[in-house]
Design an enzyme around this catalytic site. Structure first.
Site, PDB file in Angstrom:
ATOM      1  NE  ARG A 136     -43.287  31.652-148.686  1.00  0.00           N
ATOM      2  CZ  ARG A 136     -43.631  31.023-149.801  1.00  0.00           C
ATOM      3  NH1 ARG A 136     -44.813  31.261-150.357  1.00  0.00           N
ATOM      4  NH2 ARG A 136     -42.826  30.130-150.349  1.00  0.00           N
ATOM      5  CB  CYS A 142     -35.703  24.603-147.419  1.00  0.00           C
ATOM      6  SG  CYS A 142     -35.810  26.232-148.215  1.00  0.00           S
ATOM      7  CB  SER A 143     -38.490  22.967-151.119  1.00  0.00           C
ATOM      8  OG  SER A 143     -38.912  21.990-150.191  1.00  0.00           O
ATOM      9  CG  ASP A 144     -38.744  26.141-154.491  1.00  0.00           C
ATOM     10  OD1 ASP A 144     -38.254  25.375-155.341  1.00  0.00           O
ATOM     11  OD2 ASP A 144     -39.969  26.214-154.272  1.00  0.00           O
ATOM     12  N   GLY A 145     -35.186  27.167-151.434  1.00  0.00           N
ATOM     13  CA  GLY A 145     -34.071  27.961-150.927  1.00  0.00           C
ATOM     14  C   GLY A 145     -34.382  29.416-150.680  1.00  0.00           C
ATOM     15  CE  LYS A 175     -43.074  32.645-154.448  1.00  0.00           C
ATOM     16  NZ  LYS A 175     -43.658  31.350-154.875  1.00  0.00           N
ATOM     17  CG  ASN A 198     -45.014  22.466-145.098  1.00  0.00           C
ATOM     18  OD1 ASN A 198     -45.795  23.017-144.326  1.00  0.00           O
ATOM     19  ND2 ASN A 198     -45.311  21.325-145.713  1.00  0.00           N
ATOM     20  NE  ARG A 236     -38.723  24.657-145.118  1.00  0.00           N
ATOM     21  CZ  ARG A 236     -39.346  23.533-145.481  1.00  0.00           C
ATOM     22  NH1 ARG A 236     -39.621  22.611-144.556  1.00  0.00           N
ATOM     23  NH2 ARG A 236     -39.696  23.318-146.732  1.00  0.00           N
TER      24      ARG A 236
END
Length: 602
Positions: A420, A374-377, A416, A312, A380
């Site tokens: 980031r 991934c989680s929110d797309g 983001k 992550n 990754r």
């Protein structure tokens, strides 16, 4: 305080790593004027001592504009100068106090986002650093002080509008869309379905708008599976989305299950749809505790789930921090390999590349459609889809094509960038910061090293993109998603980075590039074939920097220029001889076969 009159603008204004002497990583300059961009104004200046980690203390003066910090040294020949765009600054701290003892113990420490730190010592007088500290803090972190990014004040003009590089409908048509299996939907034109997705989306033809809404309710942040890329021959698709909202109870959603089955049916080549979950298995399981999770194969019997074990954002942030610690300011030769290994940076690069290779191979060789999340797309997922598309589609390996890829897979799909990178925000410890896009560019560089003729762009192109990822000179990477960019009128009020690149395209062109259509690239992702990108991560160390420019590349460029000159002169010769040739061919006494055909050997 300094005046704000603007010297004559130099289009090659010093920024980051421009106008270096061949022998080191410091800029040396004789010019008394400070070159500024249109719209750039001088705020303040101050006498300082730059604590250079390579040459020791250097007396000089720093100038702070609304765009950059500029240092100009004294007492050395040639003069040492350098500039740092304020957007590159991550943290500004006061060093020492009024009662500090020791030479040069009072001043400012500046931490940068591009692998370097700066230290300036000031005279130990009452409030001697107050003004420079306040001005630097104010303009380096404009969001924290209610100010605009410099991009909104930048008055640069370019011959081409870089915002026109990417048009979603044009890119869809290039991919042969829409067709009998895929349609373009306007369901998100006002960002009502998903506020972090672009307005235009490509979905299976048989999926209705109501289907999409029901699927969105079962996907994190409403980020439904949508098309990123379609194979032109076997019609296998790369889809991207976020994790399903399974939760601890293992919830199911018939609409989501049916939707993924529709995706599988669009190409008709295989009986299975492959779902690539970028996360480690244990992380995906842990996400169930917060309402997320992954696709259970019992609920999706026609799908195969593969975990890619990419860590992550927090793991990546710590890895880069460790890398910076070993490369700046000095590299310890005796323990270099073990120190590099301890950062795990290249291991993370390997995992990202390995995942993208699996995606590309499944689409090209396995002829199977894939879903990536991934989680929110938006982290990754973007790495994997864009790298796989780069491997599969030679268009994205051109300069314009790569710009389209970044605009499409990263910017329009809501990576983001603001969170980031921390644009304009003084909260340097924000847990949302992470080098996800830097990792992607590093992976591209690794590919370009393994396939030196496959990419139209060169290393300088990639470094320029990373420099302006931080600089805030252009609007390209500002904000987290298109919703906010539209609200802030970024396209109307700021220039695009692609405008700069198109205006100086030769600087960013790989002289060894050979255009090859339909060639799939499969880089080797083993640790033995991966390298640390020295020209980026260690470019500020004059003792480590590799020779610039590359002598082989320089000689090749000279030969290309020589060839172009010969071709130009030949064309001029043919044009000047054209009337004579025409007259001779009509004259009985001058047979045309006596005039040899002029050809170029190139």
């Amino acid at each position: 305080m300094a005046t704000s009159s603007t010297p004559k603008y130099n289009s090659n204004s010093l920024e980051n790593s421009v106008r270096r002497s061949p022998g080191d990583g410091i800029n040396h300059e004789q010019n008394d004027e400070i070159s500024r961009l249109p719209g750039e104004t001088l705020i303040t200046d101050k006498e300082v001592i730059y604590m250079c980690p390579f040459y020791g203390p250097v007396k000089g003066r720093i100038y702070v504009t609304n765009y950059k910090l500029y240092f100009k040294g004294e007492e050395m020949e040639p003069l040492i100068t350098f500039a740092v765009p304020l957007g590159v600054i991550a943290r500004i701290e006061k060093m020492g106090g009024a009662s500090s003892r020791g030479e040069n113990s009072y001043g400012l420490d500046i931490t940068c986002k591009d692998m370097r730190n700066l230290r300036f010592a000031l005279k130990q007088e009452v409030h001697s650093r107050k003004q420079i500290f306040e001005d630097l803090t104010k303009y380096a972190f404009p969001l924290s002080h209610g100010l605009l990014f410099f991009a909104f004040q930048n008055e640069e003009k370019f011959p081409e509008n870089g915002w026109a590089v990417y048009d979603a409908m044009t890119e869809f048509r290039r991919q042969g869309l829409p067709n009998d299996q895929w349609r373009i939907t306007f369901i998100n034109r006002n960002y009502e379905l998903c506020d972090t997705y672009p307005p235009l989306l490509v979905v299976p033809y048989s999926a209705s708008e109501e289907d999409l809404k029901r699927v969105a309710a079962f996907r994190s942040r409403n980020r439904i599976p949508v098309l990123s890329w379609l194979h032109p021959e076997n019609q296998s698709a790369i889809m991207r989305c976020s994790q399903p909202l399974v939760g601890m109870s293992g919830k199911r959603n018939k609409d989501d299950e049916r939707y993924l089955d529709i995706i599988r049916e669009t190409n008709g080549q295989t009986s299975k749809l492959t779902i690539y979950d970028a996360r480690p298995n244990v992380n995906a399981v842990a996400n169930k505790a917060t309402g997320g999770g992954y696709e259970n194969e019992d609920a999706y019997p026609n799908a195969e789930l593969v975990f890619l074990d990419i860590h992550n954002i927090h793991v990546m942030r710590e890895s880069l921090k460790k890398l910076k610690d070993i490369v700046y300011p000095n590299v310890e030769e005796s323990h270099w390999l073990s120190s590099l290994e301890s950062t795990h940076w290249l291991e993370h690069i390997k995992l990202v590349l390995t995942g993208a290779i699996q995606v590309a191979d499944k689409v090209a060789s396995g002829k199977s459609s894939v879903v990536v999340h991934c989680s929110d797309g938006w982290d990754r997922t973007a790495q994997l889809t864009s790298l796989a598309m780069l491997m599969l589609d030679s268009y994205y390996r051109t300069i314009v094509g790569f710009e389209v890829l970044v605009q499409k897979e990263w910017i329009s799909f809501g990576h983001k960038f603001s969170s980031r990178i921390g644009h304009g925000d003084k909260n340097h410890a924000d847990a949302d910061r992470s080098p996800i896009f830097l990792q992607f560019i590093d992976c591209v560089w690794q590919m370009s090293k393994q396939f030196p003729t496959a990419f139209e762009f060169n290393e300088h192109f990639l470094i320029t993109i990373l420099d302006h990822l931080y600089s805030c000179r252009f609007g390209t990477f500002l904000y987290n998603c298109e919703t906010i960019r539209d609200k802030e009128k970024v396209r109307e009020k700021t220039p695009s980075l692609w405008s700069l690149i198109s205006s100086e395209k030769s600087k960013y062109t790989n002289p060894f590039y050979t255009k090859e259509l339909n060639r799939v690239l499969y880089p080797v992702a083993s640790m033995r074939h991966l390298e640390l990108w020295v020209n980026y991560y260690i470019r500020w160390n004059p003792r480590i920097r590799q020779q610039q420019p590359n002598p082989v590349e320089q000689r090749y460029m000279e030969l290309l220029a020589l060839r172009d000159d010969y071709v130009r002169r030949l064309e001029e010769l043919q044009i000047s001889n054209s009337p004579k040739i025409n007259r001779s061919t009509t004259s009985p006494s001058s047979p045309s076969q006596m005039m040899p055909q002029v050809q170029t050997p190139f």
